[in-house]
Design an enzyme around this catalytic site. Structure first.
Site, PDB file in Angstrom:
ATOM      1  N   LYS A  74      28.830  25.025  -9.901  1.00 17.65           N
ATOM      2  CA  LYS A  74      28.793  24.727  -8.472  1.00 17.65           C
ATOM      3  C   LYS A  74      30.195  24.536  -7.912  1.00 17.65           C
ATOM      4  O   LYS A  74      31.192  24.664  -8.639  1.00 17.65           O
ATOM      5  CB  LYS A  74      27.915  23.498  -8.225  1.00 17.65           C
ATOM      6  CG  LYS A  74      26.437  23.766  -8.560  1.00 17.65           C
ATOM      7  CD  LYS A  74      25.575  22.551  -8.333  1.00 17.65           C
ATOM      8  CE  LYS A  74      25.463  22.174  -6.877  1.00 17.65           C
ATOM      9  NZ  LYS A  74      24.700  23.193  -6.099  1.00 17.65           N
TER      10      LYS A  74
ATOM     11  N   ASP B  39      25.431  30.034  -1.283  1.00 13.58           N
ATOM     12  CA  ASP B  39      25.302  28.681  -0.735  1.00 13.58           C
ATOM     13  C   ASP B  39      25.712  28.633   0.734  1.00 13.58           C
ATOM     14  O   ASP B  39      26.842  28.997   1.087  1.00 13.58           O
ATOM     15  CB  ASP B  39      26.161  27.707  -1.543  1.00 13.58           C
ATOM     16  CG  ASP B  39      25.930  26.265  -1.134  1.00 13.58           C
ATOM     17  OD1 ASP B  39      24.766  25.843  -1.062  1.00 13.58           O
ATOM     18  OD2 ASP B  39      26.929  25.563  -0.877  1.00 13.58           O
TER      19      ASP B  39
ATOM     20  N   LYS C 266      17.293  17.157  -7.095  1.00 17.67           N
ATOM     21  CA  LYS C 266      17.304  16.065  -6.109  1.00 17.67           C
ATOM     22  C   LYS C 266      15.978  15.313  -6.178  1.00 17.67           C
ATOM     23  O   LYS C 266      15.126  15.408  -5.299  1.00 17.67           O
ATOM     24  CB  LYS C 266      17.578  16.612  -4.714  1.00 17.67           C
ATOM     25  CG  LYS C 266      18.972  17.229  -4.583  1.00 17.67           C
ATOM     26  CD  LYS C 266      19.215  17.830  -3.221  1.00 17.67           C
ATOM     27  CE  LYS C 266      20.603  18.462  -3.134  1.00 17.67           C
ATOM     28  NZ  LYS C 266      20.845  19.112  -1.831  1.00 17.67           N
TER      29      LYS C 266
ATOM     30  N   GLU D  26      27.513  29.462  -8.168  1.00 16.98           N
ATOM     31  CA  GLU D  26      27.439  29.309  -6.722  1.00 16.98           C
ATOM     32  C   GLU D  26      28.665  29.932  -6.074  1.00 16.98           C
ATOM     33  O   GLU D  26      29.784  29.745  -6.551  1.00 16.98           O
ATOM     34  CB  GLU D  26      27.370  27.813  -6.389  1.00 16.98           C
ATOM     35  CG  GLU D  26      27.397  27.478  -4.910  1.00 16.98           C
ATOM     36  CD  GLU D  26      27.424  25.975  -4.678  1.00 16.98           C
ATOM     37  OE1 GLU D  26      26.362  25.348  -4.819  1.00 16.98           O
ATOM     38  OE2 GLU D  26      28.498  25.438  -4.366  1.00 16.98           O
TER      39      GLU D  26
ATOM     40  N   ARG E 268      -3.124  -0.002  -7.687  1.00 18.38           N
ATOM     41  CA  ARG E 268      -1.827   0.293  -7.074  1.00 18.38           C
ATOM     42  C   ARG E 268      -1.037   1.325  -7.857  1.00 18.38           C
ATOM     43  O   ARG E 268      -0.351   2.177  -7.262  1.00 18.38           O
ATOM     44  CB  ARG E 268      -1.024  -0.998  -6.914  1.00 18.38           C
ATOM     45  CG  ARG E 268       0.348  -0.848  -6.281  1.00 18.38           C
ATOM     46  CD  ARG E 268       0.349  -0.001  -5.022  1.00 18.38           C
ATOM     47  NE  ARG E 268      -0.639  -0.399  -4.041  1.00 18.38           N
ATOM     48  CZ  ARG E 268      -0.978   0.323  -2.984  1.00 18.38           C
ATOM     49  NH1 ARG E 268      -0.421   1.519  -2.803  1.00 18.38           N
ATOM     50  NH2 ARG E 268      -1.881  -0.105  -2.131  1.00 18.38           N
TER      51      ARG E 268
END
Length: 285
Positions: free
Chosen positions: A169, A224, A137, A202, A102
């Site tokens: 950002k 962006d 992410k 950004e 597994r």
């Protein structure tokens, strides 16, 4: 076990934690059902089309958890696979095969899913100069595996975490007040802390782009949620003075249009958060 591009200590720690999570004080079902002296073989079967990833990881898991098993590899990481292919064969104590089953499958299915999706994105921009990037992410504590899978699929890794690149950002800009203030604060910080980090900033619209161009002193401008047409306009203003990156709202369906603008990089969070695991199984042969 040494694997190029992978931190050996991080890999060993991951495998130890994964073993502890799954094995605990023993695989009691196998210990109860399978004779200790029983020997067997099992094949890693491919049940989906895609790109295989995690073979080197499987070798490392075997070396650390069940060195008594031998592995015969038929398909390496990065191989294009089809239903019915056999990636490798394990041989040795039957209890050991079941103990490791597994853990290997969980890792390889996930990594192969990421590599397969990445390969689809890479194929979509074939022939263009753009580089395809992943993002942060990722699944906590599994980032190194997921970024490893992106590389196997033909993509490129962006920053590893918050520590190895400056990325200004929207929230940083909003908390600072404006983009020029954010850049200036970063420059002060890097000098004060004696750090040499590349800077990405950004921008959300042409006004912020103009402010960045006036300020300068960054390495890359991230456009962006710009449309391809807006990116072309932005690139004409940037004039090659900074690296450029497109991000936000980019899918397989519109990826080519973004790449054809001439932007240097495209970052896609979906590579590591919207993939589908590749169906694999380990069966007695």
């Amino acid at each position: 076990m040494r694997i190029e591009g992978i931190d050996a200590v991080e890999l060993e720690d991951f495998i130890n934690r994964a073993i502890k999570e799954d094995l605990g004080d023993g695989d009691h079902t196998s210990l109860a059902c399978i004779d200790e002296a029983a020997q067997g073989t099992a094949n890693l079967l491919v049940k989906d089309a895609g790109v295989l990833a995690g073979v080197e990881l499987a070798k490392a898991i075997l070396a650390q958890l069940t060195p008594e098993l031998s592995i015969e590899v038929f398909l390496e990481d990065g191989a294009k696979v089809a239903v019915g292919d056999i990636a490798f064969r394990l041989s040795g104590p039957s209890q050991s095969i079941l103990k490791v089953e597994r853990l290997i499958l969980n890792c390889m299915q996930r990594m192969s899913g990421i590599a397969s999706l990445t390969a689809r994105y890479v194929e979509e921009v074939a022939g263009l100069k753009v580089q395809l990037l992943d993002t942060r992410k990722t699944t906590p504590t599994l980032r190194f595996l997921e970024k490893w899978a992106v590389r196997i699929g033909g993509g490129n890794n962006y920053r590893t975490g918050l520590y190895d690149r400056i990325m200004i950002k929207d929230n940083h800009i909003d908390f600072c007040g404006d983009v020029q203030t954010a850049i200036q604060q970063v420059l002060f910080y890097l000098v004060a802390e004696n750090k040499d980090l590349a800077i990405t900033v950004e921008v959300r619209d042409m006004a912020e782009l103009e402010a960045v161009l006036e300020m300068g002193q960054v390495d890359r401008i991230m456009l962006d949620n710009f449309s391809p047409a807006e990116i072309k306009t932005a690139l004409a203003k940037i004039k090659g003075e900074f690296e450029t990156e497109a991000s936000g709202g980019i899918t397989l369906e519109n990826l080519r249009a973004y790449a054809e603008t001439g932007v240097d990089f495209i970052s896609v969070g979906a590579l590591t958060h919207s993939f589908q695991s590749l169906d694999l199984s380990l069966k007695k042969s």
